[in-house]
Scaffold this motif. Structure first.
Motif, PDB file in Angstrom:
ATOM      1  N   THR A  54      -9.631   1.274 -27.108  1.00 46.44           N
ATOM      2  CA  THR A  54      -9.292   0.215 -28.055  1.00 46.44           C
ATOM      3  C   THR A  54     -10.242   0.143 -29.248  1.00 46.44           C
ATOM      4  O   THR A  54     -10.085  -0.724 -30.102  1.00 46.44           O
ATOM      5  N   HIS A  74      -5.786   5.109 -22.075  1.00 46.88           N
ATOM      6  CA  HIS A  74      -6.259   4.091 -21.138  1.00 46.88           C
ATOM      7  C   HIS A  74      -6.348   4.628 -19.717  1.00 46.88           C
ATOM      8  O   HIS A  74      -6.944   3.980 -18.851  1.00 46.88           O
ATOM      9  N   THR A 119     -10.398   6.061 -19.265  1.00 43.88           N
ATOM     10  CA  THR A 119     -11.564   5.281 -19.689  1.00 43.88           C
ATOM     11  C   THR A 119     -12.813   5.722 -18.933  1.00 43.88           C
ATOM     12  O   THR A 119     -12.801   5.855 -17.708  1.00 43.88           O
ATOM     13  N   GLU A 142      -5.133  -5.392 -20.111  1.00 48.53           N
ATOM     14  CA  GLU A 142      -6.278  -4.937 -20.919  1.00 48.53           C
ATOM     15  C   GLU A 142      -7.584  -5.093 -20.148  1.00 48.53           C
ATOM     16  O   GLU A 142      -8.440  -4.193 -20.164  1.00 48.53           O
ATOM     17  N   HIS A 165      -7.898  -2.398 -17.493  1.00 50.15           N
ATOM     18  CA  HIS A 165      -8.301  -1.105 -18.050  1.00 50.15           C
ATOM     19  C   HIS A 165      -9.801  -1.080 -18.357  1.00 50.15           C
ATOM     20  O   HIS A 165     -10.430  -0.020 -18.327  1.00 50.15           O
ATOM     21  N   GLU A 166     -10.352  -2.238 -18.646  1.00 50.72           N
ATOM     22  CA  GLU A 166     -11.796  -2.321 -18.879  1.00 50.72           C
ATOM     23  C   GLU A 166     -12.583  -2.327 -17.574  1.00 50.72           C
ATOM     24  O   GLU A 166     -13.811  -2.188 -17.593  1.00 50.72           O
ATOM     25  N   THR A 188      -6.605   2.089 -14.373  1.00 50.31           N
ATOM     26  CA  THR A 188      -5.346   2.627 -14.876  1.00 50.31           C
ATOM     27  C   THR A 188      -4.170   2.096 -14.064  1.00 50.31           C
ATOM     28  O   THR A 188      -4.335   1.354 -13.096  1.00 50.31           O
TER      29      THR A 188
END
Length: 413
Positions: free
Chosen positions: A110, A168, A171, A301, A304-305, A352
Motif C-alpha cells: 500500500t 498483498h 507482504t 487491510e 494483510h498487515e 493473505t
C-alpha cells in the motif's frame, strides 16, 4: 421488501493462539452481528469456489449473486468499469499498485496507505515516463490504480494470461520469485524499472521519507483481464440496487450490475473510513431502490498487515458503526432482510487470503430463526450446514418467500 448486504471484507480467520484459540470474530465484541444471528439463521457458505483463487474479486461477485465461473475475467476490468473506462478489443486492464520494495522484500503493498492526493501527483509523472510504451495509467484511490495496456508487439492473449502475483499475498516476503516472466512479463518488468527510476526522486516520495512514512518505490501490475459480460440486477431480479464502498473493484461490480454507485468522500478503505457516511448513503438510497450493498475494507487491510489488534478494532467498528445502525433501521421498518458476511478468509497468520467456508447470518421477514445465538466461524460450523454455491445466497435472500437452512440448500441446488 428491502434487502441489505453488509460485507466485512476478510473478517473471517482461523483460530489465533494469542486469543486462546479463538478467531478474531469470536474475540471481538459484536453484539449487532450476534443479534442478527439470534434473530435469524447462521451457517457457513462458500463465496470462493474450490477451483478459483481466494480474492475479493471472486468473493464479492459471489456476494452480489453472480457466478464467478461465468462472470470473472479479472479484477482490473471491474475497476476499469468503475472509472468509466471502456476497454477496446485490443486492450487489457491491469491493477497497478504503488508499492514499497525494500531490501528485496515487499515491505508494503500500500506504500504505507499513501493518500489519493499524493498518488494523483505521481501517476502523471509515471505516464510521462511511459510515453513511448502502449500503456496508460489512471489514478484510482490511495495505492490502487489502473494500467490499460494496448496490444501491439504482445497479443491480448499473452497479456491476459501472464502470471501476476497479487502483492498483498507476499507482504514481507522476497518479491523476486514473483516477478512475472515470459514476453509479457518482460514488458511489465520494464514498467517496474522505469517507475522505480521516477519514484526514487519524486517529490511525493521524498516528502514521505522526510516525514518518516513509507514511500512508494515501484509499481506492481496484476489482476489483469478484459471486460466482463454481466446481466444487470434489474434484468435478473426486477429490482434496482445501490452499492457503497471505498474500493473501485466493488463499485465496479455495481456498475456492471447496473447499480447506483454512492459517493462518500470520506470513504478510505481503512480504519479511518467514514462509516457513518456510508451507512447514511446506503439507507438513504433504500428509500429509492430495494437492494443495497455496504462494503467495508478495513478488516481485510489490517489482516494483510498482520496486525491482530487492528483487525479486532476493524471488526468491532464494523459491528458498532455499520451493523448496529442498519439493524436498528431494519427493526423499525419491519420489511428488511439483512445478510452479514465476509467475502473470504484473510488470515493473520499468513497475511493473505484463503478459501473455504465462511459464516453468514441473515434475518428479516420470512427468515426462520435457527438455534444460533452468536455470529462466528465455530458457531456457524456447529449447524453442520455449508451452503456450497456462495453466489446463490443473495438470490435466495431476494427470491425465496421463506428462508431457512433447508430451503437454502434444497431450492438452490
Amino acid at each position: 421488501m428491502k434487502y441489505l448486504v453488509l460485507l466485512g471484507d476478510g473478517m473471517a480467520d482461523f483460530a489465533i493462539p494469542e486469543l486462546g484459540g479463538r478467531t478474531p470474530l469470536e474475540a471481538a465484541r459484536t453484539p449487532a452481528m450476534d443479534e442478527i444471528a439470534r434473530r435469524g439463521i447462521c451457517a457457513l457458505f462458500k463465496p470462493i469456489p474450490d477451483d478459483l483463487p481466494a480474492g475479493s474479486d471472486i468473493g464479492n461477485l459471489s456476494l452480489f449473486g453472480y457466478d464467478p465461473h461465468e462472470t470473472f475475467t479479472g479484477r482490473a476490468p471491474l475497476e476499469a468499469a468503475r472509472q468509466g473506462i471502456l476497454l477496446g478489443e485490443n486492450q487489457v486492464a491491469f491493477r497497478c499498485n504503488l508499492v514499497t520494495l525494500e531490501n528485496g522484500t515487499m515491505r508494503s503493498f500500500t506504500s504505507g496507505h499513501i493518500s489519493t492526493r499524493e498518488a494523483a501527483e505521481i501517476i502523471p509523472s509515471l505516464n510521462e515516463a511511459f510515453a513511448d510504451l502502449p500503456v496508460q495509467l489512471h489514478t484510482g484511490v490511495s495505492y490502487r490504480h489502473l494500467g490499460i495496456v494496448t496490444s501491439q508487439d504482445l497479443s491480448v492473449e499473452e497479456l491476459s494470461q501472464v502470471k501476476c502475483e497479487p502483492p498483498h499475498n507476499i507482504t514481507d516476503q522476497a518479491y523476486a520469485p514473483y516477478v512475472p516472466g515470459g514476453r509479457a512479463g518482460e514488458f511489465l518488468q520494464l514498467l517496474m524499472a522505469r517507475s522505480q527510476d521516477v519514484l526514487a526522486t519524486h517529490p511525493v516520495s521524498r516528502a514521505r521519507r522526510e516525514r518518516g512514512d513509507l514511500a512508494p518505490t515501484s509499481v506492481w501490475l496484476w489482476g489483469q483481464g478484459r471486460s466482463p459480460k454481466m446481466r444487470t440486477f434489474r434484468d435478473r431480479f426486477g429490482i434496482d440496487g445501490a452499492v457503497v464502498s471505498a474500493v473501485d473493484l466493488v463499485n465496479g461490480i455495481g456498475v456492471c450490475a447496473g447499480m447506483h454507485v454512492l459517493e462518500v468522500p470520506g470513504a478510505t478503505g481503512y480504519l479511518d473510513t467514514d462509516y457513518e457516511g456510508k451507512v447514511t448513503a446506503a439507507l438513504g438510497a433504500l428509500e429509492r431502490v430495494d437492494f443495497a450493498y455496504i462494503h467495508v475494507e478495513a478488516p481485510d487491510e489490517t489482516s494483510h498487515e498482520g496486525k491482530l489488534d487492528l483487525k479486532l478494532r476493524a471488526i468491532k467498528d464494523f459491528d458498532s458503526r455499520v451493523v448496529t445502525p442498519c439493524l436498528d433501521w431494519a427493526l423499525k421498518r419491519g420489511d428488511v432482510r439483512i445478510a452479514v458476511a465476509p467475502d473470504h478468509i484473510t488470515a493473520l497468520s499468513t497475511k493473505t487470503h484463503a478459501g473455504g467456508p465462511v459464516p453468514f447470518a441473515m434475518f428479516g421477514p420470512g427468515v426462520v430463526p435457527d438455534a444460533t445465538l452468536v455470529y462466528s466461524e465455530p458457531e456457524a460450523a456447529k449447524t453442520g450446514i455449508v451452503f456450497p454455491n456462495g453466489h446463490e445466497m443473495v438470490p435466495a435472500m431476494i427470491e425465496l418467500p421463506v428462508v431457512d437452512a433447508a430451503a437454502l440448500l434444497g431450492s438452490r441446488t
